[in-house]
Design a protein around this motif. Structure first.
Motif, mmCIF file in Angstrom:
data_model
loop_
_atom_site.group_PDB
_atom_site.id
_atom_site.type_symbol
_atom_site.label_atom_id
_atom_site.label_comp_id
_atom_site.label_asym_id
_atom_site.label_seq_id
_atom_site.Cartn_x
_atom_site.Cartn_y
_atom_site.Cartn_z
ATOM 1 N N THR A 1 0.853 -1.181 0.000
ATOM 2 C CA THR A 1 0.000 0.000 0.000
ATOM 3 C C THR A 1 0.890 1.232 0.000
ATOM 4 O O THR A 1 1.705 1.417 0.903
ATOM 5 C CB THR A 1 -0.889 0.026 1.258
ATOM 6 O OG1 THR A 1 -1.584 -1.214 1.339
ATOM 7 C CG2 THR A 1 -1.884 1.170 1.191
ATOM 8 N N VAL B 1 1.086 5.484 -0.393
ATOM 9 C CA VAL B 1 0.333 6.727 -0.303
ATOM 10 C C VAL B 1 1.176 7.815 -0.957
ATOM 11 O O VAL B 1 2.382 7.906 -0.712
ATOM 12 C CB VAL B 1 0.041 7.096 1.169
ATOM 13 C CG1 VAL B 1 -0.617 8.467 1.255
ATOM 14 C CG2 VAL B 1 -0.838 6.034 1.812
ATOM 15 N N THR C 1 -3.994 6.700 -2.815
ATOM 16 C CA THR C 1 -3.597 5.441 -2.204
ATOM 17 C C THR C 1 -3.558 4.384 -3.298
ATOM 18 O O THR C 1 -4.530 4.209 -4.035
ATOM 19 C CB THR C 1 -4.590 5.010 -1.109
ATOM 20 O OG1 THR C 1 -4.809 6.097 -0.216
ATOM 21 C CG2 THR C 1 -4.052 3.819 -0.334
#
Lengths: 170, 562
Positions: free
Chosen positions: A4, A6, A47
């Motif tokens: 993940t 960002v 994201t």
């Protein structure tokens, strides 16, 4: 492994296109992408969920940094973070089954947000696992339509966010 | 006082120090051209927009300044694409200006409309579509800043036609606000660690790339090499970062690197790679590249670190700054055994040298290149094309002058040399500029002979004519059982083509004519073209087959894997 990421990006025309173009050009595998305004006017927050080993993910971050409109990038995969996805599900549901479907929905702390004679729209927020689980349980009733936002993430704790993970060279 | 968008553009370019631009006009830039003569900017009219981008690229590489090209919308803009991609792959600072259809019709498939910002997204460092005249000064300021800052690269500015005649007050910003454009530099710890490794090395080697030239680090590189007695190999675009007749110079490494160069890389215990990106043409099989070396990788682009090769120590920074810091930290040293070993390999390389062979009839291309070096006394700036001609030039012209080779490395753009030489000659008006090209590549942009004449540029041109797309033919010979599919070329009489453009043209078919004709060409004050009919099946050796380690080379004499 799924990571993940960002990214804070300038909110300018074409930025999403630049990022999508980068992923395509470098043959990176993007699983989901969620975009929205951040706390700072003019800055959007993205994201990404990206599939790849650590080396690929390091490259993804470094290549993202090379885009002039990208200000910061973090890999939050291994950080304590609140990770959520929102889904809307239209599930087939004659009046006689409303009760049991609604009960399932409540068990997941999800909500029924629309009722039609033969269907319901369910809104659920949670991790992808939780959304998957509810979808699995609703499947026998007949899922007519699903929309999922893709993952969004925020690092826990009182810092606004962690230090960017590749801003200083190792 | 209000200015039109067109006037604003040129005001900005004058403030950025732009003296020359290359391009072709058209409907979507007609307002820009209408205003241009009011400004002290030389306009060079090329014959195809691809050439405008190559010329701007050549100018940038020759001068270190930003090169500028201009084209109209639609086909004008798409014709720039190959040139922009060439500049992008070789980190060349170019600003490309294109006209766009008027704002109200953008997106309607209007006449000569194309989405050039979309098209060039993956081949520019950044690009802009300007739809408000008020944005123009900021955009131009940012574009030049981005093009030349950090790792240089091309930036495209697409300007809608209506913006060009709209009026607004003009002021040029004195700084840019680009929070996402960062310049990284590693901690001094990394530089210290690199210096420690170099100090302990018994078989150190420097591999210098284009970044050394782009950052103007020739002096620092030489000082470091001499101080610690470290031999220096280069990439193709690193050629002329270090004087090639220097005793510590090894030459070009990689797919067509000489035996001693690749051997030294494979045996080195510490490899300082600076301003280079471990291109596959340099590394061969990356997993078997420099297997005995701890690699120090210094590059200005953080994303290059670890992309192809995992270094032991990474330094992110400008090559000149990195080398200056290392120079302060690396103590004087000698490596007599290592240098003696390399000397032995060098002798081995010499057994492959075709210049040691007697030959008559058609000249060998290696001989032609070496004679160009002789008659120019090594002082020319060479602009080479792509393919065999490029490799022979790289191998047999001895580049002692800093930044004296300009070539398309990363993209490998055939047709680059002639148009690029226009920018190079304009950027270096008092120098001798030679184009070295093949008959295939030369025909891809041959129309630029007209530009050479119109601009009165004394470019000298050598065509190594073998009647083939030679490098592809070489691969077919070596790897496809001499199946020469689609590589036989019927060329024109290049000397007569040159004459038709008003350029003295010569044809050389015999070895003993090479030097006399070269001298005649040098005596002509203006441009001259020589068509050298070389051995048609001469190959570039050594050669590392794709996917092999760089020590596994096919050599000229053995014609087999060693």
């Amino acid at each position: 492994m799924r990571h993940t990421l960002v990214a804070m990006v300038e909110d300018q025309p074409g930025v999403l296109n630049r990022i999508a173009s980068l992923f395509r050009k470098r043959n990176y595998n993007i699983e989901s992408l969620a975009v929205g305004h951040s706390e700072t006017p003019g800055i959007s927050r993205m994201t990404f969920v990206v599939e790849g080993d650590d080396r690929v993910i390091e490259q993804v971050q470094k290549q993202l940094y090379k885009l002039v409109n990208v200000i910061e990038v973090w890999d939050v995969t291994r950080m304590p973070a609140v990770v959520r996805e929102l889904a809307l599900v239209r599930v087939g549901c004659p009046p006689e089954q409303r009760g049991e479907v609604t009960e399932l929905v409540h068990l997941f702390r999800a909500r029924v947000v629309d009722v039609a004679p033969d269907s319901l729209i369910v809104e659920i927020t949670g991790t992808e696992d939780k959304v998957d689980a509810l979808l699995g349980l609703l499947k026998p009733y007949g899922i007519q339509e699903v929309i999922r936002t893709g993952r969004v993430a925020m690092v826990r704790g009182n810092h606004r966010s962690s230090e960017p993970t590749v801003s200083s060279p190792q | 006082m209000k200015l039109t968008g067109a006037q604003i553009l040129w005001e900005c370019l004058v403030r950025e120090g732009v003296e020359v631009i290359f391009g072709i006009g058209g409907g979507a830039v007609i307002h820009l051209f209408d205003a241009l003569p009011q400004y002290p900017i030389r306009f060079v009219l090329v014959r195809h927009e691809q050439a405008a981008a190559h010329a701007a690229d050549g100018y940038a590489r020759a001068t270190g300044k930003v090169g500028v090209c201009i084209a109209t919308s639609g086909p004008g803009a798409t014709n720039l694409v190959t040139g922009i991609a060439t500049a992008y792959m070789d980190s060349s600072p170019v600003v490309a200006i294109t006209g766009q259809v008027p704002t109200p019709v953008i997106g309607t498939d209007a006449f000569q409309e194309t989405d050039i910002t979309g098209i060039t997204l993956p081949i520019t460092k950044h690009n802009y579509l300007v739809t408000r005249v008020e944005d123009l000064p900021r955009v131009v300021k940012e574009a030049f800043h981005i093009a030349r800052t950090g790792r240089p690269g091309p930036v495209l500015i697409d300007i809608a036609k209506d913006v060009q005649f709209q009026e607004t007050g003009f002021s040029y910003p004195d700084q840019v606000h680009l929070p996402g454009l960062r310049l990284d530099f590693s901690d001094d710890e990394n530089v210290q660690a690199a210096a420690d490794l170099l100090r302990q090395a018994r078989k150190p080697l420097i591999l210098a790339g284009h970044g050394v030239i782009l950052s103007g680090a020739g002096r620092e590189l030489r000082a470091l090499a001499e101080r610690a007695q470290i031999p220096v190999a280069t990439t193709l675009l690193g050629i002329s970062a270090f004087p090639e007749s220097h005793p510590l110079s090894l030459g070009m490494a990689g797919m067509h690197g000489f035996y001693h160069v690749n051997q030294a890389i494979q045996e080195a215990d510490v490899l300082l790679a600076v301003g280079m990106r471990f291109d596959d043409r340099v590394t061969g099989s990356p997993s078997r590249f420099a297997p005995n070396a701890q690699i120090i990788h210094a590059d200005i682009d953080q994303a290059e670190i670890g992309k192809n090769i995992r270094p032991a120590i990474a330094i992110v920074g400008d090559a000149r700054e990195v080398l200056s810091k290392l120079l302060q930290l690396v103590p004087p040293a000698t490596h007599p055994e290592w240098l003696a070993q390399i000397g032995q390999w060098r002798e081995e390389s010499e057994t492959d040298n075709p210049l040691n062979e007697n030959h008559d009839g058609h000249p060998l291309p290696q001989y032609v290149v070496r004679q160009i070096w002789e008659v120019t006394q090594g002082n020319a700036t060479i602009v080479s094309d792509v393919g065999q001609n490029q490799m022979w030039e790289a191998q047999y012209y001895i580049h002692d002058r800093f930044n004296s080779l300009i070539s398309s490395g990363g993209l490998g753009t055939m047709g680059f040399a002639l148009p690029a030489s226009i920018g190079v000659q304009i950027g270096r008006p008092h120098e001798t500029v030679w184009v070295v090209a093949g008959d295939g590549g030369f025909q891809m942009t041959i129309q630029e002979l007209a530009t050479v004449v119109q601009e009165n540029l004394p470019v000298k041109m050598a065509i190594l004519n073998n009647g083939f797309l030679g490098m592809v033919r070489q691969w077919q010979e070596l790897f496809f059982n001499r199946h020469y599919s689609g590589t036989r070329l019927l060329g024109p009489d290049f000397a007569r083509v040159a004459e038709a453009y008003g350029i003295p043209g010569f044809t050389v078919r015999e070895k003993d004519q090479v030097t006399p004709i070269l001298r005649r060409a040098m005596e002509i004050p203006g441009p001259a073209l020589i068509d050298f009919h070389i051995h048609s099946e001469e190959n570039v050796y050594p050669m590392v087959a794709p996917g092999r380690a760089i020590s596994e080379m096919i050599r000229r004499n053995s014609y087999q894997t060693v």
